[in-house]
Design an enzyme around this catalytic site. Structure first.
Site, PDB file in Angstrom:
ATOM      1  N   HIS A   1      -2.867   3.102  -4.741  1.00  0.00           N
ATOM      2  CA  HIS A   1      -2.218   2.699  -3.476  1.00  0.00           C
ATOM      3  C   HIS A   1      -0.795   2.211  -3.758  1.00  0.00           C
ATOM      4  O   HIS A   1      -0.356   1.203  -3.206  1.00  0.00           O
ATOM      5  CB  HIS A   1      -3.053   1.628  -2.774  1.00  0.00           C
ATOM      6  CG  HIS A   1      -4.330   2.177  -2.187  1.00  0.00           C
ATOM      7  ND1 HIS A   1      -4.337   2.909  -1.032  1.00  0.00           N
ATOM      8  CD2 HIS A   1      -5.615   2.096  -2.613  1.00  0.00           C
ATOM      9  CE1 HIS A   1      -5.605   3.266  -0.755  1.00  0.00           C
ATOM     10  NE2 HIS A   1      -6.393   2.801  -1.707  1.00  0.00           N
TER      11      HIS A   1
ATOM     12  N   ASP B   1       0.861  -1.188   0.000  1.00  0.00           N
ATOM     13  CA  ASP B   1       0.000   0.000   0.000  1.00  0.00           C
ATOM     14  C   ASP B   1       0.893   1.232   0.000  1.00  0.00           C
ATOM     15  O   ASP B   1       2.115   1.116  -0.051  1.00  0.00           O
ATOM     16  CB  ASP B   1      -0.958  -0.008   1.205  1.00  0.00           C
ATOM     17  CG  ASP B   1      -2.316   0.594   0.842  1.00  0.00           C
ATOM     18  OD1 ASP B   1      -2.332   1.739   0.363  1.00  0.00           O
ATOM     19  OD2 ASP B   1      -3.337  -0.081   1.035  1.00  0.00           O
TER      20      ASP B   1
ATOM     21  N   GLU C   1      -9.993   2.832  -5.119  1.00  0.00           N
ATOM     22  CA  GLU C   1      -9.606   4.204  -4.802  1.00  0.00           C
ATOM     23  C   GLU C   1      -8.479   4.734  -5.701  1.00  0.00           C
ATOM     24  O   GLU C   1      -7.467   5.214  -5.221  1.00  0.00           O
ATOM     25  CB  GLU C   1      -9.197   4.295  -3.322  1.00  0.00           C
ATOM     26  CG  GLU C   1     -10.320   3.871  -2.393  1.00  0.00           C
ATOM     27  CD  GLU C   1      -9.940   3.888  -0.914  1.00  0.00           C
ATOM     28  OE1 GLU C   1     -10.815   4.225  -0.114  1.00  0.00           O
ATOM     29  OE2 GLU C   1      -8.794   3.556  -0.571  1.00  0.00           O
TER      30      GLU C   1
HETATM   31  C1  ACM Z   1     -10.916  -0.372   0.783  1.00  0.00           C
HETATM   32  O1  ACM Z   1     -11.347  -0.341   1.929  1.00  0.00           O
HETATM   33  N1  ACM Z   1     -10.387   0.705   0.232  1.00  0.00           N
HETATM   34  C2  ACM Z   1     -10.946  -1.588  -0.021  1.00  0.00           C
END
Ligand code: ACM
Length: 762
Positions: free
Chosen positions: A266, A194, A331
């Site tokens: 990410h 991440d 995201e």
């Molecule tokens: C997430 O909680 N962004 C998968």
């Protein structure tokens, strides 16, 4: 002689108490069918295990490990059939087949314990058997005679763990896996990469861990986010040898590990290590030190795909037993793609009409590669946007919507909705809980979840493979903190995923949980001690009197309480019988309790609010446009009283929307007006976090009216409301310097928010 006699008496006394307490069966998750017959099997050091085949022998060793740690002895294992004083493992030999049957039967008679099933099923039979026995014993152990036929509702029963935001050591990952297996979970989703840290060794790209696994500190976040800012460096990664070791450990507990390599978003940690993976060569990428969503996104160049294919190739080789690689996909901010000539060119070349389609192109290319290696992809539900990759399994996290859409499109789905199973979300009143990311998902809510939403037709339910809880670790710095958030909610989830809905019953679950928690205590698990029953916010009658009747979560727990707002401890009054609470007119009394469990461990504070005030009646808004209206008045510097007046609308009541239109260090006045929707009858808390002077009016009555200073201060009010709309107005008078405010509300004790505190209209 005397001593021997005494020992015998002790054993007798111990087993009789054991049966007195446990005559009801307490297996979690609840088996599909349980028939109790009379009598018991007595396990002694002389009991033998009968096991044949490789699977049988492996399970015999597992049984012996458990007996050894719980009771301090191991049993002899043989192949010869026995008709009494034995545990007989009849495990089907499925070696060389794909079969992984999870069904089992467990029959206990006074003569024998018999377990039958495939190997995984046999393992679950052992978990059930252990739950028929005490957590610890120094002598012989009685096992009630019983006949269990059991099988899981869902094939996928998962737990996730984010080790990027805070690194978790191998020892804890193993403990987590152990605990999962105890409750018949079969899949561990390991979130390995991440923005804040890359945690998996990749031999071909050593800088991923040399650079990407380290951040110098965790910094304070924007404005109102919970504060961490401890300045402590965070680093750590798993070597490939460690990963192989953890995989073998999990496999021995019938758990498959699915690795997650996040792409295309990410990705900051990877891009800090290899900046050529980004679209902006003039940016200095870094391992992020705050939380949130970042613009750093892999650029869809051939360089990036070559890198990702190499990384995925090593990952797939490391995780040979996982049928899946989780590729993230959530995201993804598209800013860098929008600004990149390369990406704009790619869009023309590949006929991609927007950046969502670029994301889809990205995922499809990765899927093709992963499929070519004989594996399937899982992605977060955002991968539905711009066109889903043909063979993808969808992990639905933004509620259940994505999962419903995917199942209707005949894609496999794993349900992990943040409305039920985000175990980083709060479980109680944030005023007393350890710092967490917010929201409110208590145990009962998890227990009541059905992973197959009503919107899914019976013939499409088969696409829901199962469910999983996610544990993101932004605010969970230690294994103990993770345990507090995971337990006991994870045990409720185990039952959701294993037990048929018709067999579920929350009251019975709580009884079984109370019987199970001593085992977790013996395993040194920092579970959240469940609240006492009966602690509820109460609107008292006109006489101002109410009776508080509590029951500890388990009979052996002690409750201590205060009525004067102070934090209770073991020297506070102990609850033994119902307590009269008196509340003056328009006043509030907060009952604060703690529970102390037999080991001496104390719970967090669990509180209930008693209010002596008529609930505010709901009103009908004249119109229902979303959000609130605001007015901002900035006086001229000349003290004439003249100034500039602007108006607008916003989704919630906070300062942010002005940030771009004025110098808000100078004095100003602003008002916000709208109607908040109280979802249920109840006692609500309203909170303003602001500098300077604030007044909050609810249905025209001031509930907060406080002159502040230049320093931020939280002011709050507790108000009983009838379900429905209530007029809410805020007046904020800024007298110079830093300006800041936001208004939050929610049912008292369930967390405050502007997103989930109820919709706003005006
Ligand atoms: C997430 O909680 N962004 C998968």
């Amino acid at each position: 002689m005397k001593l021997q006699f005494l020992a015998l008496v002790c054993i007798f006394a111990f087993s009789s108490t054991f049966f007195a307490q446990n005559s009801a069966i307490s297996i979690i998750p609840k088996p599909q069918s349980v028939e109790q017959s009379g009598g018991q099997f007595t396990l002694t050091k002389k009991t033998r295990i009968v096991a044949t085949g490789e699977g049988g022998k492996r399970l015999a060793a597992i049984l012996n490990d458990l007996f050894s740690s719980n009771y301090g002895f191991k049993l002899s294992v043989g192949k010869k059939a026995l008709s009494k004083d034995a545990i007989v493992l009849k495990i089907a030999d499925t070696s060389g087949t794909e079969q992984k049957g999870e069904n089992y039967t467990l029959r206990v008679t006074p003569a024998l314990v018999e377990i039958a099933g495939d190997e995984a099923g046999g393992f679950y039979a052992i978990q059930s058997l252990i739950q028929l026995m005490p957590a610890k014993s120094a002598g012989d152990v009685g096992i009630p005679a019983i006949n269990i036929n059991d099988s899981p509702r869902f094939a996928y029963r998962g737990m996730h763990l984010d080790v990027s935001r805070h690194f978790m050591p191998v020892s804890f990952v193993k403990k987590y896996i152990d605990l999962m297996s105890q409750y018949k979970f079969n899949t561990f989703h390991w979130h390995l990469t991440d923005d804040q840290g890359w945690r998996i060794e990749i031999k071909k790209y050593p800088r991923l861990t040399e650079i990407g696994s380290k951040r110098p500190e965790t910094m304070k976040e924007r404005n109102f986010a919970p504060y961490i800012g401890d300045g402590v460096p965070v680093e750590g990664f798993y070597t490939q040898n460690e990963i192989r070791d953890v995989i073998a450990y999990a496999k021995a507990r019938y758990i498959t590990i699915i690795p997650e390599i996040e792409l295309p978003g990410h990705a900051s940690a990877a891009m800090a290590a290899y900046p050529e993976l980004g679209c902006k060569q003039d940016l200095k990428y870094k391992v992020q030190t705050t939380w949130g969503i970042f613009k750093e996104t892999f650029c869809p160049t051939d360089t990036t795909f070559k890198f990702l294919e190499d990384v995925l190739d090593e990952t797939i080789k490391l995780f040979p037993d996982s049928p899946y690689v989780h590729i993230g996909g959530d995201e993804v901010l598209k800013d860098h793609w929008k600004e990149s000539p390369f990406v704009q060119d790619l869009m023309k070349r590949e006929n991609l009409k927007d950046e969502h389609e670029v994301q889809s192109y990205f995922i499809r290319r990765i899927e093709k590669f992963i499929n070519s290696k004989g594996k399937k992809i899982i992605g977060w539900d955002e991968i539905l946007e711009g066109g889903v990759a043909p063979n993808a399994t969808i992990m639905s996290w933004r509620g259940e919507k994505g999962g419903i859409e995917a199942a209707k499109a005949h894609h496999d789905v794993i349900m992990t909705p943040n409305t039920y199973v985000y175990f980083d979300y709060g479980q109680g009143d944030p005023a007393y809980e350890p710092l967490n990311i917010g929201a409110f998902i208590p145990l009962e809510k998890v227990y009541g979840w059905d992973p197959v939403p009503k919107e899914i037709a019976p013939d499409e339910a088969k696409y829901i493979l199962g469910g999983q809880a996610n544990i993101w670790t932004e605010y969970l710095k230690t294994p103990a903190a993770v345990e507090y958030m995971a337990f006991p909610r994870m045990i409720a989830l185990a039952e959701v995923l294993w037990t048929q809905p018709a067999n579920k019953d929350y009251a019975d679950f709580k009884r079984r949980l109370a019987a199970d928690l001593p085992r977790l205590e013996a395993q040194n698990v920092n579970f959240r001690i469940p609240e006492p029953d009966g602690l509820k916010n109460t609107i008292v009658g006109a006489d101002g009197k109410a009776t508080l009747t509590l029951r500890p979560f388990a009979p052996s727990y002690k409750i201590f309480y205060t009525l004067d707002g102070t934090t209770p401890n073991e020297n506070s009054r102990q609850y033994t019988s119902p307590v009269e609470v008196e509340v003056g007119k328009d006043a509030v009394v907060t009952v604060k309790t703690i529970e102390v469990i037999p080991s001496g461990r104390k719970s967090s504070v669990y509180a209930a609010t008693f209010v002596n005030r008529e609930p505010f009646a709901a009103v009908e808004p004249p119109q229902k446009r979303p959000g609130v209206s605001w007015e901002l008045f900035i006086p001229n510097a000349d003290a004439s009283g003249e100034g500039t007046r602007t108006t607008g609308e916003s989704r919630s009541i906070l300062l942010n929307q002005f940030e771009k239109n004025a110098d808000l260090k100078k004095p100003f006045v602003t008002t916000f007006d709208g109607y908040m929707n109280a979802a249920a009858n109840g006692i609500y808390e309203f909170q303003v976090d602001a500098t300077w002077d604030v007044t909050v009016l609810l249905d025209g009555k001031p509930i907060i009216d406080d002159a502040g200073t230049k320093d931020r201060k939280v002011r709050s009010a507790v108000v009983p409301l009838e379900a429905g709309f209530h007029k809410i107005s805020l007046r904020y008078n800024h007298r110079g310097g830093d300006s800041n405010f936001r208004v939050l509300w929610g049912l008292k004790g369930q967390g405050l928010g502007r997103a989930y505190g109820g919709e706003l209209v005006h």
